[in-house]
Design an enzyme around this catalytic site. Structure first.
Site, short mmCIF file in Angstrom:
data_model
loop_
_atom_site.label_atom_id
_atom_site.label_comp_id
_atom_site.label_asym_id
_atom_site.label_seq_id
_atom_site.Cartn_x
_atom_site.Cartn_y
_atom_site.Cartn_z
N HIS A 289 -2.80 -21.08 47.27
CA HIS A 289 -1.62 -21.80 47.75
C HIS A 289 -1.72 -23.27 47.37
O HIS A 289 -2.76 -23.88 47.56
CB HIS A 289 -1.50 -21.69 49.26
CG HIS A 289 -0.36 -22.49 49.83
ND1 HIS A 289 0.95 -22.09 49.74
CD2 HIS A 289 -0.35 -23.70 50.46
CE1 HIS A 289 1.73 -22.99 50.30
NE2 HIS A 289 0.96 -23.98 50.75
N THR B 75 2.59 -0.57 9.49
CA THR B 75 3.57 -1.29 8.67
C THR B 75 4.70 -1.92 9.47
O THR B 75 5.59 -2.56 8.89
CB THR B 75 4.16 -0.36 7.60
OG1 THR B 75 4.54 0.88 8.21
CG2 THR B 75 3.12 -0.06 6.53
N GLY C 241 0.82 -1.21 0.00
CA GLY C 241 0.00 0.00 0.00
C GLY C 241 0.85 1.26 0.00
O GLY C 241 1.73 1.42 0.85
N GLY D 7 19.83 -8.28 23.19
CA GLY D 7 18.48 -7.83 23.50
C GLY D 7 17.54 -9.02 23.57
O GLY D 7 17.96 -10.18 23.68
N VAL D 8 16.25 -8.75 23.46
CA VAL D 8 15.24 -9.80 23.56
C VAL D 8 15.47 -10.89 22.52
O VAL D 8 15.50 -12.09 22.83
CB VAL D 8 13.83 -9.20 23.41
CG1 VAL D 8 12.78 -10.30 23.40
CG2 VAL D 8 13.54 -8.21 24.52
#
Length: 486
Positions: free
Chosen positions: A465, A156, A122, A195-196
């Site tokens: 618990h 995007t 697009g 990083g992640v």
């Protein structure tokens, strides 16, 4: 498609497809435009998250963790296994099956909610007569067509950040997509970036037998996390998982050969080191995906880093054009994108009914963060270092999983939960966790903070618990120095 849609969404990742569905639920005639193709060259909804990100990585993390448990932890349960092995192609096939189910599921959700799906890239056009709405040219390999809409939501997403000294070839130098498609475990693997993405992918292949070295430019490990949590995570990932992590590194060069990659880097003491590995993964973050969107031609304002400029309601510089997710400010998190998509959809619908600027927006300070390593890492709100830097007086309560009955039963006792609360009001300012299944536990902390709860509120709530959530309860008790079980 000669009619004018109420809303056109560009991008079908977790921000775009959620926005499109919510718009349709609110009675808006909606089209979602997306150009993602799978390996077979077919349209595949879901963006990076579902195709080569969140979902496939979690599938491989689960498979590799099961293998690691079977090899290292089952024996203490009295479970004995002989000849344990891993079938990597079968593991990858399982991951692909999950991805196919979820990406196909979005198509079904579009049909259910009467969202029009259009495959292609697009490109936003310069707006002419206001009555005509926005024109979007949709390009595919075969043809080009135009779509018009009164409102546009740009979703995007982002793309992997490139590294000049380590160009990705998806053969021996890989990005996250290539790293999720390996058909065998490399003997030696290097990852640029702690990083992640780097930590999660490193965990997968380390558990499956690879020697993994992670090279990180920043001198501090996980600087976005609470310092104490980062230290605990570093200890667990290096000692228990077996990752080798070097911080303060500068990559000097890489050379990809036929069967290996040679890396030269300067360590934190500026000494030049060399490393030869079978595969190299480049995981140095992501950048907003605005290439080919037509931003400049349409007059859409971008900032110096390439993000689309938006206000707190995700409105761009263009009338009736919104942007959400990775392509705008804030953390690059799938759930952040989804919630922004919902907020924008509801704003568009309410504005048609004359709503004011009081329409709800997303509070980025309440956004939960999760890293799906073992142990898992999760947090929401302010870190201790941030509160100190801001001069905020606070109290803290902490509880270790070692003292939690359910964690003991699971055999997953590494880590702790920490609650930070305002020294005067007792309002919760941040919750930080490292340990088993904290990706699930963090939701309670987010709910508490969204409702401006105090640590006393959490301390007064009954927790089942034995459960891992009792650790959060005990940490909240600890703010007032009345923890029970330590």
């Amino acid at each position: 498609m000669d009619n004018i849609f109420d809303v056109a969404v560009i991008g079908a990742g977790p921000g775009g497809y959620v926005a499109a569905i919510r718009c349709a639920q609110l009675g808006l005639n909606t089209i979602c435009i997306d150009d993602w193709k799978n390996e077979q060259g077919r349209s595949s909804l879901g963006g990076t998250c579902l195709n080569v990100g969140c979902i496939p990585s979690k599938a491989l993390l689960e498979s590799s963790e099961n293998f690691a448990r079977a090899g290292h932890k089952f024996a203490e349960h009295g479970i004995k296994l002989d000849g344990l092995s891993i079938d990597v192609p079968a593991m990858i096939a399982r991951k692909d099956k999950i991805v196919k189910a979820f990406t196909g599921g979005i198509g079904m959700l579009f049909k259910k909610n009467k969202v029009t799906a259009l495959h292609g890239c697009g490109v936003l056009q310069k707006r002419g007569n206001d009555d005509d709405g926005w024109e979007i040219r949709v390009k595919t390999d075969e043809k080009e067509q135009s779509v018009r809409a009164r409102h546009v939501i740009i979703a995007t997403g982002s793309v992997p950040r490139s590294l000049t000294v380590a160009p990705v070839d998806e053969v021996n130098v890989l990005d996250n997509a290539g790293a999720l498609a390996l058909q065998q475990t490399p003997g030696k693997l290097a990852i640029i970036g702690a990083g992640v993405i780097g930590l999660e992918l490193g965990s997968v292949w380390r558990r499956l037998g690879a020697e993994v070295t992670i090279l990180e430019a920043q001198t501090d490990f996980l600087p976005a996390a609470d310092e104490q949590v980062a230290k605990e995570a570093y200890k667990a990932l290096t000692r228990e998982t077996g990752l080798v992590i070097h911080t303060g590194v500068e990559i000097k060069s890489t050379h990809a050969g036929k069967d290996n990659v040679k890396i030269e880097y300067a360590d934190r003491d500026k000494n030049v080191q060399s490393l030869k590995v079978d595969k190299l993964i480049v995981a140095v973050g992501r950048v907003p995906n605005t290439v080919g969107l037509g931003a400049e031609e349409a007059g859409l304002q971008l900032d110096e880093r390439g993000y689309i400029g938006v206000d707190k309601f995700c409105r761009t510089s263009l009338q009736d054009v919104y942007a959400i997710g990775d392509v705008v400010r804030g953390p690059m998190l799938a759930h952040k994108a989804s919630e922004e998509g919902v907020a924008v959809a509801e704003r568009i619908a309410s504005n048609q009914q004359g709503a004011s600027d009081s329409t709800a927006h997303i509070d980025l300070g309440m956004m939960p963060w999760v890293i799906y390593t073992a142990p898992e890492i999760a947090w929401v709100g302010k870190t201790e270092q941030a509160l100190k830097a801001e001069g905020v007086a606070y109290k803290t309560g902490q509880f270790p999983f070692m003292a939690n009955g359910r964690a003991r039963a699971l055999g997953e006792t590494a880590g702790f939960v920490k609650v930070l609360a305002d020294a005067e009001s007792d309002r919760i300012l941040g919750v930080h966790m490292v340990g088993p299944y904290v990706s699930e536990m963090i939701a309670e902390a987010v709910v508490a903070m969204e409702f401006s709860a105090s640590s006393e509120d959490l301390a007064r709530i009954v927790h089942a618990h034995p459960s891992l959530s009792e650790s959060l309860h005990e940490a909240a008790l600890g703010v007032a120095k009345r923890t029970i079980h330590i």
